[in-house]
Design an enzyme around this catalytic site. Structure first.
Site, PDB file in Angstrom:
ATOM      1  N   CYS A 114     -37.235  51.651-122.535  1.00  0.00           N
ATOM      2  CA  CYS A 114     -38.550  51.569-123.193  1.00  0.00           C
ATOM      3  C   CYS A 114     -39.483  52.634-122.640  1.00  0.00           C
ATOM      4  O   CYS A 114     -40.011  52.487-121.529  1.00  0.00           O
ATOM      5  CB  CYS A 114     -39.144  50.176-122.990  1.00  0.00           C
ATOM      6  SG  CYS A 114     -40.807  50.000-123.666  1.00  0.00           S
ATOM      7  N   CYS A 174     -43.075  51.469-122.132  1.00  0.00           N
ATOM      8  CA  CYS A 174     -43.223  50.550-120.998  1.00  0.00           C
ATOM      9  C   CYS A 174     -43.251  51.304-119.671  1.00  0.00           C
ATOM     10  O   CYS A 174     -44.036  50.981-118.766  1.00  0.00           O
ATOM     11  CB  CYS A 174     -42.083  49.547-120.967  1.00  0.00           C
ATOM     12  SG  CYS A 174     -41.852  48.586-122.461  1.00  0.00           S
ATOM     13  N   ASP A 175     -42.378  52.310-119.536  1.00  0.00           N
ATOM     14  CA  ASP A 175     -42.135  52.904-118.219  1.00  0.00           C
ATOM     15  C   ASP A 175     -42.474  54.386-118.099  1.00  0.00           C
ATOM     16  O   ASP A 175     -42.351  54.959-117.020  1.00  0.00           O
ATOM     17  CB  ASP A 175     -40.650  52.723-117.855  1.00  0.00           C
ATOM     18  CG  ASP A 175     -40.251  51.258-117.816  1.00  0.00           C
ATOM     19  OD1 ASP A 175     -41.099  50.428-117.445  1.00  0.00           O
ATOM     20  OD2 ASP A 175     -39.103  50.937-118.173  1.00  0.00           O
TER      21      ASP A 175
END
Length: 330
Positions: free
Chosen positions: A133, A136-137
């Site tokens: 992701c 997300c990261d």
């Protein structure tokens, strides 16, 4: 006891909830405790969903869908389904909290999960340099050198997004041309931070406590080399989330839930499926939403045939390939 329980909270699940709620079916949506909103929660700009000419962020789109469903009376529950009993007229849904709910019908809209490469180091270094992701990261890889594995639209979107943070992004693809749409390819090709590594498979991910690189194998001549990296983002596709219905519902050779023609009817009367969990081909937010519409209309007809609901205002029986009220569930 409910008339309908919807399992899943992506575009298919929430659209089904909107239609079911407007039909006064008071649906319960089991949205998951950690992955509510589906894969669009991990997506940045959504530019191809009708009605948003300037684009919309994936999480914002899902929030709007949820609010629309709740406006008409849908109840959203943040919990996880751990088991299903689909036998008989009443279906039983058991949640991780221990709560048990029953319904006359089920809409199964669990979506899909990121596919893994399946190599040594991938699971060991997941969360320590291996990610699925970008939104997300990506922030954690500021000024780092990273790679995206894949060649489709998702891979191009991830790579382009990651250039906001990383100093360099390699795109590793096992072929010599991409599967992504032309517009997504053009954006990636024009980005100076992106470099393509063609005809290469990732056969190992290196590092003890964090990713330090990958081992690449050339798909043409079989030669191998190491590529130093600080992170690896895997974007090679998704698999349908069908673990709850193995041996309960008929599946297709592709692993998706089988449905009858253009309908959402599964192999079990009273159980309907929608979204990516039935779609191995298109897997778009708008097609999932349309699929959720079909599921809700099919539920209405199913319940109407049992005398539990009125027919929808729009007669779905007039749509080619859909059953009429008298034959649904027969």
């Amino acid at each position: 006891m409910r008339q309908v329980i919807i399992i899943g909270s992506g575009p298919a699940g929430y659209t089904a909830a909107i239609y079911a709620a407007r039909a006064n079916l008071e649906p319960l949506v089991v949205a998951s405790s950690v992955e509510a909103g589906g894969e669009l929660m991990n997506t940045t700009d959504v530019e191809n969903f009708p009605g948003f000419p300037e684009g919309i962020m994936g999480p914002d789109l899902m929030t709007k869908m949820q609010e629309q469903a709740e406006r008409f009376g849908a109840e959203v529950l943040y919990d996880d389904v751990v088991s299903l009993d689909l036998d008989g007229d009443l279906k039983t849904v058991t949640l991780g909290s221990g709560a048990v709910h029953q319904a006359e019908s089920i809409v199964f809209a669990t979506g899909s999960a990121p596919r893994k490469i399946g190599i040594e180091g991938e699971s060991r270094l997941s969360g320590r340099g291996v990610s699925y992701c970008a939104t997300c990261d990506g922030f954690f890889f500021r000024e780092k050198v990273i790679a995206v594995v894949g060649g489709g639209d998702s891979a191009m979107e991830e790579a382009t997004f990651l250039t906001k943070f990383a100093s360099k992004v390699y795109v590793i693809h096992r072929r010599d041309q991409l599967r992504a749409s032309k517009i997504m390819q053009e954006r990636a090709f024009k980005n100076d931070k992106i470099e393509f590594v063609w005809n290469s498979d990732v056969i190992d991910i290196l590092g003890d406590d964090a990713v330090t690189g990958v081992v690449l194998e050339n798909t043409v001549d079989g030669s191998r080399r190491e590529l130093p990296l600080d992170g690896v983002f895997v974007a090679i596709g998704n698999d349908p989330r069908t673990h709850l219905v193995h041996d309960k519902l008929k599946l297709t050779p592709e692993g998706t839930v089988w449905v009858d023609g253009r309908s959402s009817r599964t192999s079990v009367p009273g159980v309907f499926a929608a979204g990516d969990v039935i779609d191995p081909t298109y897997r778009q937010a708008v097609t999932a939403a349309g699929s959720g519409t079909v599921a809700a209309l099919d539920v209405e007809h199913f319940l109407a045939a049992r005398g539990e609901a009125s027919l929808p205002e729009t007669d779905a029986a007039q749509i080619d390939g859909l059953p009429d009220a008298a034959t649904v569930g027969a």
